[in-house]
Design an enzyme around this catalytic site. Sequence first.
Site, short mmCIF file in Angstrom:
data_model
loop_
_atom_site.label_atom_id
_atom_site.label_comp_id
_atom_site.label_asym_id
_atom_site.label_seq_id
_atom_site.Cartn_x
_atom_site.Cartn_y
_atom_site.Cartn_z
N SER A 172 0.80 -1.22 0.00
CA SER A 172 0.00 0.00 0.00
C SER A 172 0.84 1.27 0.00
CB SER A 172 -0.93 0.00 1.21
OG SER A 172 -1.76 -1.16 1.19
N LEU A 223 9.66 0.89 -7.17
CA LEU A 223 10.89 0.82 -7.96
C LEU A 223 11.16 -0.60 -8.43
CD1 LEU A 223 11.16 3.43 -6.18
CD2 LEU A 223 13.63 3.05 -6.27
N HIS A 232 11.45 1.88 6.93
CA HIS A 232 12.28 2.53 5.92
C HIS A 232 11.65 3.88 5.60
CE1 HIS A 232 13.89 3.43 1.97
NE2 HIS A 232 12.79 3.06 1.34
N TYR A 263 17.38 7.06 -2.86
CA TYR A 263 16.80 6.96 -4.20
C TYR A 263 15.71 8.01 -4.36
CZ TYR A 263 12.98 4.24 -2.02
OH TYR A 263 11.93 3.83 -1.24
N VAL A 319 9.05 -10.62 0.10
CA VAL A 319 9.08 -10.38 -1.35
C VAL A 319 8.75 -8.91 -1.60
CG1 VAL A 319 8.14 -11.05 -3.58
CG2 VAL A 319 8.27 -12.74 -1.73
N THR A 322 9.38 -5.42 -6.58
CA THR A 322 10.29 -5.70 -7.69
C THR A 322 10.21 -7.14 -8.16
OG1 THR A 322 11.83 -4.04 -6.83
CG2 THR A 322 12.72 -5.63 -8.39
N TYR A 361 30.13 -41.15 -6.53
CA TYR A 361 29.70 -39.78 -6.85
C TYR A 361 28.39 -39.89 -7.62
CZ TYR A 361 29.57 -35.11 -8.97
OH TYR A 361 29.19 -33.86 -9.38
N ASP A 410 24.80 -32.51 -6.04
CA ASP A 410 25.68 -33.66 -6.26
C ASP A 410 26.14 -34.17 -4.91
OD1 ASP A 410 27.32 -31.48 -5.76
OD2 ASP A 410 28.88 -32.11 -7.15
N GLY A 456 27.72 -37.35 1.67
CA GLY A 456 28.29 -36.00 1.66
C GLY A 456 27.42 -35.12 0.79
#
Length: 824
Positions: free
Chosen positions: A48, A53, A226, A260, A357, A360, A532, A545, A559
């Site tokens: 709101s 930006l 802010h 800004y 979030v 932007t 692996y 991996d 691992g």
Amino acid sequence: MSASACRVVIVGAGIVGCSLADELTARGWRDVTVLEQGPLLAPGGSTSHAPGLVFRTSPSKTLTDFAQYTVEKFSSLEVDGLSCFNPVGGLEIATSEERWADLHRKAGLAASWGVRGELLGPARCAEMWPMLDPDRIVGGFHTPDDGLARALLASRAQMERATAHGARFLDRHTVTAIEREGGRVTAVVTDRGTFPADIVVSAAGFWGPLIGAMAGVPVPLQPLAHQYARTGPLPELAGVNDPRTEASKPILRFQDRDLYYREHTDRIGIGSYAHRPLPVDPARLPAYDDAPVMPSSLPFTAEDFAPSWEESVKLLPALGAGRIEEGFNGVFSFTPDGMPVIGESREVRGFWLAEAVWVTHSAGVARAVAEWMTDGRPGMDVHECDLYRFEDAQRSPAYIAERGKQNFVEVYDVIHPLQPVEQPRPLRVSPFHIRQRELGGYFLEAAGWERPHWYEANAPLAESVDLPPRDAWSARYWSPIAAAEARATRERVALYDMTPLKRLSVSGPGALDFLQRMTTNQLAKKPGAVTYTLLLDEAGGIRSDLTVARLSEDRFQVGANGGLDLDWLLRHAHEGSTSRSKTGAVHIEDITPGTCCIGVWGPLARELVQPLTRDDFSHEAFGYFKARQTYIGHVPVTAMRLSYVGELGWELYTTADMGLRLWDTLWEAGQRHGVIAAGRSAFNSLRLEKGYRAWGHDMTTEHDPYEAGVGFAVRMNKGDFIGRAALDGRSEETAARRLTCLTLDDPAAVVMGKEPVYADGVAVGYVTSASYGYTIGRTVAYAWLPAATAVPGTAVHIEYFGEKVPATVAAEPLFDPRMERIRR
């Protein structure tokens, strides 16, 4: 459950909730209810008051992709003939040489991620913003396709589309509880009734921690205020802008002073991150009807803004004749690493997060979450945003608050890619930490772990190392000592602390069948084998991996790369246990905190280790990719013959209580062999010379094994595994792009990662990992390139701070291609 039968309740009708409802209903989901505690269409949260930006360029490719989709989608939406996106562009200006250099780096990131951008001189910047004082400017970076999102209009447009597809939006519904049964959500309780639900999505913004607590799911988010202020009418803007579109000049960012600016018709809006952190407790915020303006708009603290106004007048002298007419302290969300938090809770199934979030990234995040919910996976890599990326040590309220405040302070800072968090440190240390400090370890940080990158004790070894000089940027968090440690590893033997790498125990009668289903390689080998292998998603993308050691018939040590791997395995183990699985029980445990690991690597590794054990460590008796449980002196260890530096050696694992004794035993015995302790800086150089991939950097879910050059870890004939069907018909020959080894032509040149790669003057890819190869005498870089370009001998250029650095595609591995040094 079918889309038509799935009942979805989204908590929060801000930009994220509206975007998600639109994305879900566009995919055929119809039973979608969005609950909002405030009024529609301006419910009183961050949306709101957001200035709107949209700057797409970020060091994170994921955030850039999110923002790119937000621009595309909002540009396609209109309300009453007005577009939901105003493409005024963006202009970041530098008033210092450090910032000007950083804008060159940012231009490189833009080229890597496909964002149009141009570096400009002071005069051109002043043409775009006539109020600017060009004498204060070194230069600027212009991104013409960035601009202003009209967040409330975009929310309305998406709400109307979602409503047309069957969704309903209910305002004035305050959530009071999340009902659960059998480990799943079942309903959302509000002050105006209960809403049965199969899926609940918390898109509540800075109220997210409160909604999460109702479901028993901690949300690692710290709300902060802010400052945003508007001037009175300015003569310089009189008649310039259409009141409907409000702005025509690019969004202006003055990051050297954490500021800004954007136009509001004939006024200027000023946002400031320059003030002290102002944390907010969402539980103490007033309800909408009790708030003087709205819950997210707190009283303006003029004393905090005063220095920012002074800096603004210096940059834009015309403001000196004006004044601040209105301002507020707006609340929004920060996480410990500054990234969003998305994904489904494992402990409370059906409870999803879409939190932290900003406008932007709103549409991009909504699309990813909608894809995840409907298709089982996002269409892009989101591991940087996954809820389970945080370790337990990073989930405490104290850590979240401290890191959230620091991220606010650093939001516009020039952040080096290796720059560690400053506090809280030290948080996690290996049992060897006391010895590492005695050796003058220089520590950086990852996942809360203190990780030595080099040791001052090795400084005398660096005196004989001849290296080209480094630029100031690449010299940060680097030392020529790393070169000496790499050489000592190649010539003698070194000890590496591998404790921070995630270790899992997978055991039980169903362990083998479970791991066979989860991974790509053949694990049905005798105890003592190490393999692996890869974790894939259903689309064949690389989730991780792993190295899997079969320690006994029903016990494996894995691992892994981090908490996301543990989460993935636990989810699938749970699914197997709730079905009529024939594999039997599987127990998965994170053993990392209670264990530790030392990598003993180098041509003298066997001479160091063999006298300390009664077992035969010869190549014939203890081959490569084998494991055994033994003793090193008095210390019980699991020894695995692995090497990620391309040299003979072992990874030695023991319990945390025996770790210091293991270090001391190896250190004392190694003195006659010239043993040193070596850090991550040398390790990274050595692993790149050997061509070893780092998941999350070199490959992600956006890449398949054949593109990434790890197809050798896939056994299509072993039986079914997750992602197998998606790999049918794929091979290295069919790959349209490849992870490619490059070497820089100039032995003195350096790149660091994420730089764009050019072929014939066109950006065709980007660097994933890079380090100076101390053995080969030049920088090694890995990059994603089109297959036609990824041919050894092909000439390319890498852009580093605006300079095109010549490089050549090289055959890999660069070091010991016959594996003779490892298999000796």
